[in-house]
Design a protein around this motif. Sequence first.
Motif, PDB file in Angstrom:
ATOM      1  N   THR A  63      -6.063   6.931   4.045  1.00 46.63           N
ATOM      2  CA  THR A  63      -4.617   7.145   3.947  1.00 46.63           C
ATOM      3  C   THR A  63      -4.278   8.447   4.661  1.00 46.63           C
ATOM      4  O   THR A  63      -5.162   9.190   5.075  1.00 46.63           O
ATOM      5  CB  THR A  63      -4.173   7.255   2.480  1.00 46.63           C
ATOM      6  OG1 THR A  63      -4.661   8.487   1.949  1.00 46.63           O
ATOM      7  CG2 THR A  63      -4.678   6.097   1.642  1.00 46.63           C
ATOM      8  N   ASN A  64      -2.996   8.731   4.788  1.00 47.95           N
ATOM      9  CA  ASN A  64      -2.578  10.026   5.321  1.00 47.95           C
ATOM     10  C   ASN A  64      -2.324  11.017   4.204  1.00 47.95           C
ATOM     11  O   ASN A  64      -1.860  12.118   4.437  1.00 47.95           O
ATOM     12  CB  ASN A  64      -1.328   9.880   6.195  1.00 47.95           C
ATOM     13  CG  ASN A  64      -1.681   9.371   7.579  1.00 47.95           C
ATOM     14  OD1 ASN A  64      -2.815   9.466   8.017  1.00 47.95           O
ATOM     15  ND2 ASN A  64      -0.702   8.806   8.268  1.00 47.95           N
ATOM     16  N   GLY A  65      -2.621  10.616   2.973  1.00 47.16           N
ATOM     17  CA  GLY A  65      -2.438  11.484   1.813  1.00 47.16           C
ATOM     18  C   GLY A  65      -3.656  12.357   1.579  1.00 47.16           C
ATOM     19  O   GLY A  65      -4.537  12.495   2.431  1.00 47.16           O
ATOM     20  N   THR A  66      -3.726  12.911   0.396  1.00 49.73           N
ATOM     21  CA  THR A  66      -4.821  13.794   0.018  1.00 49.73           C
ATOM     22  C   THR A  66      -6.130  13.037  -0.151  1.00 49.73           C
ATOM     23  O   THR A  66      -7.196  13.551   0.144  1.00 49.73           O
ATOM     24  CB  THR A  66      -4.485  14.507  -1.306  1.00 49.73           C
ATOM     25  OG1 THR A  66      -3.255  15.205  -1.140  1.00 49.73           O
ATOM     26  CG2 THR A  66      -5.562  15.483  -1.712  1.00 49.73           C
ATOM     27  N   ASN A 124       0.534   2.606  -5.074  1.00 49.63           N
ATOM     28  CA  ASN A 124       1.362   2.703  -3.859  1.00 49.63           C
ATOM     29  C   ASN A 124       0.594   3.282  -2.676  1.00 49.63           C
ATOM     30  O   ASN A 124       1.064   4.182  -1.985  1.00 49.63           O
ATOM     31  CB  ASN A 124       2.620   3.538  -4.125  1.00 49.63           C
ATOM     32  CG  ASN A 124       3.503   2.891  -5.158  1.00 49.63           C
ATOM     33  OD1 ASN A 124       3.711   1.684  -5.145  1.00 49.63           O
ATOM     34  ND2 ASN A 124       4.012   3.690  -6.083  1.00 49.63           N
ATOM     35  N   ILE A 125      -0.587   2.756  -2.444  1.00 44.95           N
ATOM     36  CA  ILE A 125      -1.459   3.254  -1.387  1.00 44.95           C
ATOM     37  C   ILE A 125      -1.130   2.557  -0.072  1.00 44.95           C
ATOM     38  O   ILE A 125      -1.078   1.331  -0.003  1.00 44.95           O
ATOM     39  CB  ILE A 125      -2.936   3.039  -1.763  1.00 44.95           C
ATOM     40  CG1 ILE A 125      -3.257   3.872  -3.005  1.00 44.95           C
ATOM     41  CG2 ILE A 125      -3.857   3.381  -0.602  1.00 44.95           C
ATOM     42  CD1 ILE A 125      -4.583   3.569  -3.636  1.00 44.95           C
ATOM     43  N   ILE A 126      -0.901   3.360   0.949  1.00 44.60           N
ATOM     44  CA  ILE A 126      -0.609   2.853   2.292  1.00 44.60           C
ATOM     45  C   ILE A 126      -1.886   2.967   3.122  1.00 44.60           C
ATOM     46  O   ILE A 126      -2.471   4.044   3.239  1.00 44.60           O
ATOM     47  CB  ILE A 126       0.545   3.636   2.932  1.00 44.60           C
ATOM     48  CG1 ILE A 126       1.822   3.437   2.108  1.00 44.60           C
ATOM     49  CG2 ILE A 126       0.745   3.221   4.380  1.00 44.60           C
ATOM     50  CD1 ILE A 126       2.967   4.327   2.512  1.00 44.60           C
ATOM     51  N   ILE A 127      -2.294   1.855   3.706  1.00 44.48           N
ATOM     52  CA  ILE A 127      -3.528   1.804   4.490  1.00 44.48           C
ATOM     53  C   ILE A 127      -3.245   2.276   5.911  1.00 44.48           C
ATOM     54  O   ILE A 127      -2.501   1.635   6.644  1.00 44.48           O
ATOM     55  CB  ILE A 127      -4.107   0.375   4.513  1.00 44.48           C
ATOM     56  CG1 ILE A 127      -4.363  -0.125   3.103  1.00 44.48           C
ATOM     57  CG2 ILE A 127      -5.373   0.323   5.369  1.00 44.48           C
ATOM     58  CD1 ILE A 127      -4.678  -1.610   3.022  1.00 44.48           C
ATOM     59  N   GLU A 128      -3.841   3.385   6.297  1.00 43.38           N
ATOM     60  CA  GLU A 128      -3.707   3.896   7.663  1.00 43.38           C
ATOM     61  C   GLU A 128      -4.854   3.399   8.539  1.00 43.38           C
ATOM     62  O   GLU A 128      -4.645   2.992   9.670  1.00 43.38           O
ATOM     63  CB  GLU A 128      -3.652   5.422   7.663  1.00 43.38           C
ATOM     64  CG  GLU A 128      -2.408   5.974   7.003  1.00 43.38           C
ATOM     65  CD  GLU A 128      -1.119   5.608   7.711  1.00 43.38           C
ATOM     66  OE1 GLU A 128      -1.130   5.416   8.946  1.00 43.38           O
ATOM     67  OE2 GLU A 128      -0.088   5.490   7.013  1.00 43.38           O
TER      68      GLU A 128
END
Length: 91
Positions: free
Chosen positions: A55-58, A34-38
Amino acid sequence: MHTLEEVYNHYSAELDLTSEMFRDEVVEYLSEHNIIIERYSVANKVSTVELCIETNGTYNYYFTYNKSNGDYGVVRATQKAFAALNDEDKV
């Protein structure tokens, strides 16, 4: 937020140098996690094609494809480590 289709359309010349299996694996990996490409970038180097997904994640993701033997892999890196891996302009 970007789709993988946008990434491929923007960097089609570089990504056409990779195998269909590599591209399928990237799609599957991003979907399964579930990776969102920023932001993204692709570098066509002498022996590899490198796809960098921010991503905007860790974590960010760094996919590499070896043009000479077809090997490929992914590195999951923290934001700080990822910044050191990728010095290309990001979209």
